[in-house]
Design a protein around this motif. Structure first.
Motif, mmCIF file in Angstrom:
data_model
loop_
_atom_site.group_PDB
_atom_site.id
_atom_site.type_symbol
_atom_site.label_atom_id
_atom_site.label_comp_id
_atom_site.label_asym_id
_atom_site.label_seq_id
_atom_site.Cartn_x
_atom_site.Cartn_y
_atom_site.Cartn_z
ATOM 1 N N GLY A 29 0.779 -1.234 0.000
ATOM 2 C CA GLY A 29 0.000 0.000 0.000
ATOM 3 C C GLY A 29 0.811 1.285 0.000
ATOM 4 N N VAL A 30 2.149 1.186 0.015
ATOM 5 C CA VAL A 30 2.963 2.409 0.034
ATOM 6 C C VAL A 30 3.048 3.062 -1.356
ATOM 7 N N GLY A 31 2.598 2.340 -2.388
ATOM 8 C CA GLY A 31 2.540 2.957 -3.717
ATOM 9 C C GLY A 31 3.609 2.493 -4.690
ATOM 10 N N LYS A 32 4.148 1.299 -4.501
ATOM 11 C CA LYS A 32 5.203 0.792 -5.393
ATOM 12 C C LYS A 32 4.690 0.678 -6.833
ATOM 13 N N SER A 33 3.516 0.051 -6.973
ATOM 14 C CA SER A 33 2.984 -0.161 -8.335
ATOM 15 C C SER A 33 2.523 1.160 -8.938
ATOM 16 N N THR A 34 1.986 2.054 -8.114
ATOM 17 C CA THR A 34 1.580 3.373 -8.606
ATOM 18 C C THR A 34 2.810 4.120 -9.131
ATOM 19 N N LEU A 35 3.932 4.012 -8.436
ATOM 20 C CA LEU A 35 5.174 4.655 -8.889
ATOM 21 C C LEU A 35 5.625 4.075 -10.222
ATOM 22 N N ILE A 36 5.490 2.770 -10.370
ATOM 23 C CA ILE A 36 5.875 2.138 -11.638
ATOM 24 C C ILE A 36 5.038 2.706 -12.770
ATOM 25 N N ASN A 37 3.769 2.944 -12.485
ATOM 26 C CA ASN A 37 2.899 3.497 -13.527
ATOM 27 C C ASN A 37 3.203 4.967 -13.829
ATOM 28 N N CYS A 38 4.004 5.615 -12.987
ATOM 29 C CA CYS A 38 4.468 6.986 -13.293
ATOM 30 C C CYS A 38 5.650 6.959 -14.251
ATOM 31 N N MET A 39 6.191 5.783 -14.519
ATOM 32 C CA MET A 39 7.438 5.674 -15.304
ATOM 33 C C MET A 39 7.170 5.521 -16.788
#
Ligand SMILES: Nc1nc2c(ncn2[C@@H]2O[C@H](COP(=O)(O)OP(=O)(O)OP(=O)(O)O)[C@@H](O)[C@H]2O)c(=O)[nH]1
Ligand SMILES: [Mg+2]
Ligand SMILES: [Zn+2]
Length: 312
Positions: free
Chosen positions: A187-197
């Motif tokens: 829930g810290v946002g690892k996958s969300t960060l990947i989607n920012c890439m």
């Protein structure tokens, strides 16, 4: 025989991207490889370079050999587990993603994680994500305190909001042409960060549970994504805890807390456990505020409770 890199791991299945033509094929492990290793749950991890026997249909294959690793990150699911799990192999940078709320990453988790990447010589950068949420005075103080603790310890820290895309360019600079991995609690946002890439693939993201203020373990496998600006990033399932493996001696523990190691040069006695000895440079630095109390306390906690090889 072909060579490739393991780009995805889901329980028993591996996906290997072949060097020759970039094709991705599903692979299983040769029986011998499965039996050889009983200390780890997975003898092969994402990031491993492997030799593969490709089937005649060219759609699947068998991993027959793993090339020697440059490095790897390893953990036990819990302290009681017998087997360890290799999280990722051949990594240039591990990004520890933390959040101060929704969910709150515990400092003990951070210190256990950092101890492991230090022991395995893996360059680690801390990402404090969700900075858009830190509006209250309490959270502002928590942010300042967190930064103070880990700046003193010598770690590089990036403050990021994946939601508002703050500092994403700085993160991309650090990842360019490297193999990186995002690790942290659910829930810290690892996958969300990947989607920012802006990768060609999209990582699945989840919600934060209202009841527990924690993640929902949305990512369930390890997967490497191609970065269109150069490099690779591995998305990983949220870590619940960080069980330490006991490959180092207890009297070496302080070597893996960089700031404790630095101030140990001022200790009168050698060896010094930095617990009871007089004129201890580490205790002096804690009293002076040069080493954060939380870091020293976690050092003591690990020293006193883990079942590692050596006890003072
Ligand atoms: N406010 C805010 N929410 C964010 C931010 N980054 C991610 N989130 C939200 O946090 C939730 C969890 O995000 P994920 O990317 O699924 O988290 P994860 O670390 O991949 O979680 P696991 O796959 O379960 O380990 C989602 O609802 C995201 O929208 C951010 O910077 N700010
Ligand atoms: Mg995820
Ligand atoms: Zn000492």
């Amino acid at each position: 025989m072909d060579t490739g890199i393991v780009v995805k791991h889901t329980g028993i299945q591996y996906v290997v991207r072949l060097d020759e033509n970039g094709r991705r094929i599903n692979c299983t492990l040769r029986g011998k490889l499965r039996l050889k290793e009983d200390k780890t749950t997975n003898p092969v991890a994402v990031g491993d370079i492997v030799d593969v026997e490709v089937d005649e249909n060219e759609k699947s294959g068998i991993i027959i050999n793993v090339h020697p690793r440059k490095n790897y990150i390893i953990r036990k699911p819990s302290n009681l587990s017998k087997q360890a799990h290799i999280v990722a192999a051949n990594i240039d940078t591990a990004f520890l993603v933390v959040t101060l709320t929704l969910p709150e990453t515990k400092l003990e988790f951070v210190d256990r994680f950092l101890l492991t990447t230090e022991a395995y010589h893996i360059n680690t950068i801390i990402i404090i994500n969700k900075t858009d949420l830190y509006k209250t005075e309490n959270l502002q103080n928590a942010l300042a305190e967190f930064k103070d603790i880990y700046n003193k310890a010598g770690y590089e820290i990036l403050e990021i909001s994946a939601k508002e895309k703050t500092n994403i360019d700085r993160l991309k600079e650090k990842m360019k042409d490297k193999v990186s991995v995002f690790l942290g609690n659910s829930g810290v946002g690892k996958s969300t960060l990947i989607n920012c890439m802006n990768c060609s693939q999209i990582a699945k993201t989840g919600k934060i549970s209202d009841a527990h203020k924690s993640g929902m373990h949305t990512t369930t496998f390890y997967e490497m994504f191609n970065l269109n600006f150069g490099g690779y990033i591995v998305d990983t399932p949220g870590l619940k805890g960080f069980g330490l493996i006991d490959e180092f001696e207890k009297n070496e523990l302080y070597h893996f807390f960089p700031e404790i190691f630095k101030f140990s040069k001022n200790c009168k006695y050698n060896p010094c456990s930095h617990t009871h000895e007089p004129q201890c440079g580490v205790k002096f630095a804690v009293e002076n505020g040069d080493i954060a109390a939380s870091r020293y306390n976690n050092y003591l906690k690990i020293l006193n409770t883990e079942n590692t090889k050596y006890r003072y």
